[in-house]
Design a protein around this motif. Structure first.
Motif, PDB file in Angstrom:
ATOM      1  N   VAL A 288       0.813  -1.221   0.000  1.00  0.00           N
ATOM      2  CA  VAL A 288       0.000   0.000   0.000  1.00  0.00           C
ATOM      3  C   VAL A 288       0.846   1.271   0.000  1.00  0.00           C
ATOM      4  N   ASP A 289       2.155   1.151   0.159  1.00  0.00           N
ATOM      5  CA  ASP A 289       3.002   2.351   0.140  1.00  0.00           C
ATOM      6  C   ASP A 289       2.897   3.037  -1.215  1.00  0.00           C
ATOM      7  N   GLY A 290       2.647   4.347  -1.173  1.00  0.00           N
ATOM      8  CA  GLY A 290       2.518   5.096  -2.409  1.00  0.00           C
ATOM      9  C   GLY A 290       1.253   4.801  -3.176  1.00  0.00           C
ATOM     10  N   MET A 291       0.231   4.274  -2.495  1.00  0.00           N
ATOM     11  CA  MET A 291      -1.037   3.929  -3.145  1.00  0.00           C
ATOM     12  C   MET A 291      -2.162   4.739  -2.507  1.00  0.00           C
ATOM     13  N   SER A 328      -8.843   8.906   3.357  1.00  0.00           N
ATOM     14  CA  SER A 328      -7.654   9.058   4.188  1.00  0.00           C
ATOM     15  C   SER A 328      -7.308   7.712   4.810  1.00  0.00           C
ATOM     16  N   SER A 329      -6.052   7.297   4.624  1.00  0.00           N
ATOM     17  CA  SER A 329      -5.590   6.029   5.183  1.00  0.00           C
ATOM     18  C   SER A 329      -4.254   6.239   5.865  1.00  0.00           C
ATOM     19  N   ALA A 330      -3.848   5.248   6.624  1.00  0.00           N
ATOM     20  CA  ALA A 330      -2.620   5.365   7.411  1.00  0.00           C
ATOM     21  C   ALA A 330      -1.386   5.503   6.530  1.00  0.00           C
ATOM     22  N   SER A 478      -2.370  -4.856 -11.530  1.00  0.00           N
ATOM     23  CA  SER A 478      -1.608  -3.624 -11.692  1.00  0.00           C
ATOM     24  C   SER A 478      -1.767  -2.705 -10.476  1.00  0.00           C
ATOM     25  N   LYS A 479      -0.671  -2.042 -10.099  1.00  0.00           N
ATOM     26  CA  LYS A 479      -0.722  -1.054  -9.021  1.00  0.00           C
ATOM     27  C   LYS A 479      -1.050   0.336  -9.549  1.00  0.00           C
ATOM     28  N   ASP A 480      -1.042   0.489 -10.865  1.00  0.00           N
ATOM     29  CA  ASP A 480      -1.290   1.796 -11.462  1.00  0.00           C
ATOM     30  C   ASP A 480      -2.785   2.093 -11.425  1.00  0.00           C
ATOM     31  N   TYR A 481      -3.139   3.202 -10.770  1.00  0.00           N
ATOM     32  CA  TYR A 481      -4.555   3.508 -10.607  1.00  0.00           C
ATOM     33  C   TYR A 481      -5.235   3.807 -11.938  1.00  0.00           C
ATOM     34  N   ARG A 482      -4.488   4.316 -12.910  1.00  0.00           N
ATOM     35  CA  ARG A 482      -5.082   4.577 -14.224  1.00  0.00           C
ATOM     36  C   ARG A 482      -5.607   3.281 -14.839  1.00  0.00           C
TER      37      ARG A 482
END
Length: 536
Positions: A288-291, A328-330, A478-482
């Motif tokens: 989740v880092d950078g997500m 908002s998340s940790a 994929s981790k890319d939100y697009r």
């Protein structure tokens, strides 16, 4: 084809699985795999297939093996006596031996119910048609005319079929819906690019149809339609990332406007509409880092969230607006989510398309800012309220007075304005107890319970999400939100095309318009792909 199906009924799911089984067999045949191995190697989804023989039944033959054997028989048109001689089929189909003709006959009549027999025929007939239409070299396959004539006779003999539609009608209607759905999306890629945007939409449609990820989907697509028919999986992902989120939402809005324009003249489309707003989740299992667009559902589970506004009730159930939800998340620095802003964007966009009379939301939207936002937008609302100590005290007083219904008048005062509203205390429809609803309409005690039954229309949006994610959403890690947003928005668009196609088919015949579709999701997606990709 003529009967009306709940899109989430066992039959609708079973038919979709049958088409997928036919697609997998056809793909294997296309690359030269033998018919028996093509049937043996494909996955048969058995979740909605019932074995009529109980576990203690002495029949030694496996249910899945017999399914494959009967799909083989239906594709070839062989008799029971002939099939019983093909002992070489036992091993690939997972059977100890091929039963004799009497066992085969009893299996079809007694072990297979109507649903299983229909599954076998639809999967097999799909293969027969594809083999002949695309001119594969599979000598064992029966003549196409045999299955077409058989289906024609079945349709005519089906006394329960209230309406009949030809393949040509369905194909033409699906293509009309398709043409109004995809044209508004532009990746902005160079004019001399190897693949046009439409070819990426073809691949995306195919991936949603067969329920697979990008690398596998691209490979299977090329197996089916030719090496040069579509992009490589990596190329597809790079193209998808060219669609910026705002542009993607804008494209969806324009496409939805065009879809609605097709039915503007239909008197069966009722205005103003009842709309439902909800939030659905798509699970995420990575880091989740950078997500920042990933939300925490609980201590362990994570997901992307998407809000939608949909038409519900007696109208065609279309999704009018999609909105990403950023919480908002940790692991991020997102500001606290203000759900009323999501509501404002959804309703504002939807009101550009149709007049909205009432909005239904679930308890996640129980907030004074949401109430005021909807009031400021000039729409009525009906939202179940969380029961706190104040509401519990009123419920206890009602119980002491043996009072089933109560109405409490109050008002909302927030920085965005104020308005009068009511809390309606009515018997729960899910058992004993009392449910509390908030509304800005004036409702008396005598009509409160009847009025709150309108909320039951919202169940359609739950079925809608199941169909979007189960029938039309391609898989991706994929981790890319697009990529994630594109896949979800495209799945919603395919769902809308399905529902519009179904509406147009119904509008072409006499009868009362209702929610139940005549065209399953699996049939529609296959037809969309056929409309996009001409036969070789």
């Amino acid at each position: 084809m003529g009967t009306f199906l709940n899109p989430l009924s066992d039959r609708a799911r079973r038919l979709t699985d049958a088409y997928r089984t036919g697609i997998e067999i056809t793909e294997q045949l296309r690359v030269g795999t033998a018919l028996s191995l093509s049937i043996a190697g494909g996955a048969i989804r058995m979740e909605f297939l019932d074995d009529a023989y109980p576990d203690w039944h002495p029949a030694p033959d496996s249910f899945s093996g017999m399914l494959r054997l009967f799909i083989y028989r239906e594709i070839t048109g062989e008799s029971y006596r002939t099939v019983a001689k093909y002992q070489e089929l036992a091993e690939p189909f997972g059977l100890e031996h091929i039963p004799d003709e009497s066992v085969l006959s009893r299996t079809w009549r007694n072990r297979f119910n109507d649903g299983v027999r229909e599954f076998v025929q639809i999967a097999a007939h799909f293969v027969v048609k594809e083999v002949h239409d695309r001119d594969f070299s599979v000598p064992a396959v029966r003549a196409k005319s045999e299955v077409v004539d058989e289906e024609s006779r079945s349709t005519k003999e089906d006394e329960t079929a209230g309406r009949e539609f030809t393949d040509e009608q369905i194909y033409r209607t699906t293509r009309l819906a398709r043409d109004h759905g995809f044209d508004e999306f532009d990746s902005g890629r160079a004019a001399n690019a190897t693949y046009e945007d439409t070819q990426f939409f073809e691949l995306q449609t195919f991936m949603g149809m067969v329920g697979c990820g990008t690398p596998q989907g691209a490979t299977r697509f090329q197996y089916r339609h030719g090496r040069d028919s579509g992009p490589h999986g990596d190329t597809h992902l790079r193209a998808v990332k060219q669609f910026e989120p705002a542009e993607l939402i804008d494209g969806f809005n324009v496409a939805t406007d065009r879809l609605l324009s097709i039915i503007e003249s239909e008197g069966s489309f009722r205005r103003p509409v009842t709309a439902a707003i909800d939030i659905t989740t798509v699970p995420y299992y990575g880091d989740v880092d950078g997500m920042p667009m990933v939300s925490g559902l609980d201590q362990e589970n994570r997901a992307f969230k998407f809000a939608t506004l949909s038409i519900v009730g007696l109208n065609i159930p279309l999704v009018l607006a999609v909105e990403p939800v950023r919480e908002s998340s940790a692991w991020d620095e997102n500001p606290p989510n203000q759900i009323h802003r999501v509501v404002r964007r959804l309703v504002t966009r939807a009101k550009e398309l149709v007049p909205i009379e009432t909005v239904l939301c679930d308890r996640e939207f129980d907030a004074q800012r949401v109430y005021q936002t909807l009031s400021n937008l000039g729409v009525n609302y009906l939202i179940p309220k969380r029961i706190n100590s104040t509401e519990q005290d009123i419920i206890e007083t009602m119980e002491a007075d043996r009072q089933a219904v109560a109405v409490e008048s109050t008002s909302v005062h927030v920085e965005a304005g104020s308005h009068s509203m009511q809390f309606l205390y009515v018997p729960s429809t899910k058992g004993d107890g009392t449910t509390v609803f908030a509304t800005n309409l004036r409702v008396g005690p005598d009509e409160a319970e009847t009025f709150c039954r309108r909320y039951s229309r919202r169940w359609q949006i739950e079925n809608e999400y199941k169909s979007i994610k189960g029938d039309f959403l391609a898989k991706t890690s994929s981790k890319d939100y697009r990529v994630r947003l594109f896949y979800f928005v495209f799945a919603v668009l395919l769902y809308n095309i399905w529902r519009l196609t179904d509406f147009l088919l119904k509008a072409g015949v006499d009868g009362e318009m209702d929610y139940e579709p005549v065209l399953t999701a699996g049939e529609c997606v296959e037809l969309v792909c056929s409309a996009l990709i001409p036969a070789d």
